[in-house]
Write a protein that holds these residues in place. Sequence first.
Motif, PDB file in Angstrom:
ATOM      1  N   ILE A  96       0.845  -1.208   0.000  1.00 62.85           N
ATOM      2  CA  ILE A  96       0.000   0.000   0.000  1.00 62.85           C
ATOM      3  C   ILE A  96       0.874   1.249   0.000  1.00 62.85           C
ATOM      4  CG2 ILE A  96      -0.288   0.085   2.527  1.00 62.85           C
ATOM      5  CD1 ILE A  96      -3.080   1.206   2.075  1.00 62.85           C
ATOM      6  N   GLY A  97       2.001   1.211   0.725  1.00 64.24           N
ATOM      7  CA  GLY A  97       2.891   2.360   0.739  1.00 64.24           C
ATOM      8  C   GLY A  97       3.532   2.603  -0.611  1.00 64.24           C
ATOM      9  N   ALA A  98       4.049   1.540  -1.230  1.00 65.78           N
ATOM     10  CA  ALA A  98       4.696   1.675  -2.527  1.00 65.78           C
ATOM     11  C   ALA A  98       3.702   2.150  -3.580  1.00 65.78           C
ATOM     12  CB  ALA A  98       5.314   0.336  -2.934  1.00 65.78           C
ATOM     13  N   ASP A  99       2.480   1.644  -3.527  1.00 64.35           N
ATOM     14  CA  ASP A  99       1.453   2.014  -4.494  1.00 64.35           C
ATOM     15  C   ASP A  99       1.099   3.499  -4.383  1.00 64.35           C
ATOM     16  OD1 ASP A  99      -0.673   1.649  -6.422  1.00 64.35           O
ATOM     17  OD2 ASP A  99      -2.080   1.571  -4.736  1.00 64.35           O
ATOM     18  N   ALA A 100       0.836   3.959  -3.159  1.00 66.83           N
ATOM     19  CA  ALA A 100       0.456   5.358  -2.964  1.00 66.83           C
ATOM     20  C   ALA A 100       1.577   6.300  -3.367  1.00 66.83           C
ATOM     21  CB  ALA A 100       0.056   5.601  -1.514  1.00 66.83           C
ATOM     22  N   ASP A 101       2.806   5.988  -2.978  1.00 65.30           N
ATOM     23  CA  ASP A 101       3.917   6.891  -3.274  1.00 65.30           C
ATOM     24  C   ASP A 101       4.271   6.898  -4.756  1.00 65.30           C
ATOM     25  OD1 ASP A 101       4.070   7.787  -0.687  1.00 65.30           O
ATOM     26  OD2 ASP A 101       5.630   6.382  -0.087  1.00 65.30           O
ATOM     27  N   LYS A 102       4.021   5.783  -5.442  1.00 64.08           N
ATOM     28  CA  LYS A 102       4.227   5.759  -6.893  1.00 64.08           C
ATOM     29  C   LYS A 102       3.284   6.756  -7.572  1.00 64.08           C
ATOM     30  CE  LYS A 102       2.188   2.601  -9.279  1.00 64.08           C
ATOM     31  NZ  LYS A 102       1.777   1.298  -9.851  1.00 64.08           N
ATOM     32  N   HIS A 103       2.021   6.736  -7.172  1.00 62.72           N
ATOM     33  CA  HIS A 103       1.042   7.643  -7.771  1.00 62.72           C
ATOM     34  C   HIS A 103       1.249   9.085  -7.320  1.00 62.72           C
ATOM     35  CE1 HIS A 103      -1.368   4.670  -9.876  1.00 62.72           C
ATOM     36  NE2 HIS A 103      -1.249   3.882  -8.822  1.00 62.72           N
ATOM     37  N   LEU A 104       1.890   9.272  -6.167  1.00 64.04           N
ATOM     38  CA  LEU A 104       2.144  10.619  -5.676  1.00 64.04           C
ATOM     39  C   LEU A 104       3.016  11.400  -6.658  1.00 64.04           C
ATOM     40  CD1 LEU A 104       1.950  12.732  -3.371  1.00 64.04           C
ATOM     41  CD2 LEU A 104       3.994  11.671  -2.384  1.00 64.04           C
ATOM     42  N   HIS A 105       4.013  10.751  -7.238  1.00 65.82           N
ATOM     43  CA  HIS A 105       4.894  11.437  -8.183  1.00 65.82           C
ATOM     44  C   HIS A 105       4.109  11.949  -9.391  1.00 65.82           C
ATOM     45  CE1 HIS A 105       8.444  10.430  -5.902  1.00 65.82           C
ATOM     46  NE2 HIS A 105       8.155   9.137  -5.941  1.00 65.82           N
ATOM     47  N   GLU A 106       3.170  11.140  -9.876  1.00 67.13           N
ATOM     48  CA  GLU A 106       2.340  11.554 -11.011  1.00 67.13           C
ATOM     49  C   GLU A 106       1.497  12.778 -10.632  1.00 67.13           C
ATOM     50  OE1 GLU A 106      -0.010   8.124 -11.810  1.00 67.13           O
ATOM     51  OE2 GLU A 106       1.727   6.796 -11.992  1.00 67.13           O
ATOM     52  N   ALA A 107       0.930  12.738  -9.429  1.00 63.85           N
ATOM     53  CA  ALA A 107       0.070  13.835  -8.976  1.00 63.85           C
ATOM     54  C   ALA A 107       0.864  15.125  -8.804  1.00 63.85           C
ATOM     55  CB  ALA A 107      -0.610  13.453  -7.668  1.00 63.85           C
ATOM     56  N   LEU A 108       2.071  15.023  -8.268  1.00 62.14           N
ATOM     57  CA  LEU A 108       2.898  16.225  -8.084  1.00 62.14           C
ATOM     58  C   LEU A 108       3.302  16.829  -9.430  1.00 62.14           C
ATOM     59  CD1 LEU A 108       5.150  15.080  -5.107  1.00 62.14           C
ATOM     60  CD2 LEU A 108       3.386  16.850  -5.052  1.00 62.14           C
ATOM     61  N   ASP A 109       3.568  15.977 -10.411  1.00 55.87           N
ATOM     62  CA  ASP A 109       3.897  16.476 -11.749  1.00 55.87           C
ATOM     63  C   ASP A 109       2.715  17.261 -12.323  1.00 55.87           C
ATOM     64  OD1 ASP A 109       6.432  15.432 -11.706  1.00 55.87           O
ATOM     65  OD2 ASP A 109       5.907  13.616 -12.819  1.00 55.87           O
ATOM     66  N   TYR A 110       1.507  16.737 -12.114  1.00 58.31           N
ATOM     67  CA  TYR A 110       0.304  17.434 -12.590  1.00 58.31           C
ATOM     68  C   TYR A 110       0.179  18.812 -11.941  1.00 58.31           C
ATOM     69  CZ  TYR A 110      -4.550  18.887 -11.982  1.00 58.31           C
ATOM     70  OH  TYR A 110      -5.696  19.632 -11.880  1.00 58.31           O
ATOM     71  N   ILE A 111       0.390  18.878 -10.623  1.00 56.06           N
ATOM     72  CA  ILE A 111       0.259  20.156  -9.908  1.00 56.06           C
ATOM     73  C   ILE A 111       1.301  21.160 -10.399  1.00 56.06           C
ATOM     74  CG2 ILE A 111       0.544  21.254  -7.642  1.00 56.06           C
ATOM     75  CD1 ILE A 111      -0.727  18.630  -6.480  1.00 56.06           C
TER      76      ILE A 111
END
Length: 320
Positions: free
Chosen positions: A251-266
Amino acid sequence: MNSGAGKESRGKSIELVLHNIHDHGVEIMDMWMKEVETRTRGRVRFTKTSGEDRGAIKAADLVRDVPAMGDRYPLLNLVQIPFIIPSSTVGSRVIAQLYAEFSELRDELSDVKVVGLGIGAFMAIFSSKTRGPIRILEDFKDARTRSLPLIDGVLEALGARPAHVGYLEMGHLLETGKLDAAVLGILPAHMFKLADGAAPYCTVAGKTSITMHPMRIYMKWDTWNKLPPDIRKIIEEIGPAGSDCWFAVQIGADADKHLHEALDYIKQKGELIEVAPEELERWRRLIQPNRDSAVSAVEARGLPARKFFNRMLELVAEYS
């Protein structure tokens, strides 16, 4: 669970319904279902539903939720204290280890059978185009800010006006000027496309999150008790207890993987603001009494809050 489930027919799988209340743009639920199906060699199969419909939640065998909205789970709520957890990867290992070590945490969560426990992705403060960016303490003054009960006092100490609004209402309220800011996970902010207009400013509080949400998958006891013992054993081997269990790691690896995508969008659509270290120290000094009182309030209920909180800090340091 379908009629007669738990009583496997020859060649027929146990069919279970797993309901996801809020989609945070992560894959852990699908990953968990696949892991169970693989380890049971197809003896358990899942159907997935989603949404806030109470009837669907009631009908499901399992639910993925955020058990962080009230005072039902006082020890669990302590993981939401600000400026402690740096990532979902660290936080998920911490909470799974706390679950293994503290019987009091297991007891307060025993109204359902927890099969997966972790921490969601990094959270931030999103402010509206009308309000403008939040960079310093003075920018908080009187800002109507989406909050949760445990951090109301924190936001008040920073000068904001906490507001409790529906998860799915935030975007509209920010866009129409009825809300100035929101404490929200970066992943749902990405899903809501807040940086496209409603709230283009994302303020992060240094290397630790402004708060963190626990996430869990739970099974209803009626369903759990009907499962064959060997199936129950397989599911418990996946999680939720222990920092190295499959669920905590994934769950940690999954969330943090998607976090990078979200930060790029912002960064592309809005503005990512990191509070300066000296400014963040002002925030920390102001909220320290609130942090202390949150722990004391849980201790006053006869729970080992200080021991739990101190152990949490030790584990964060160990796993960071």
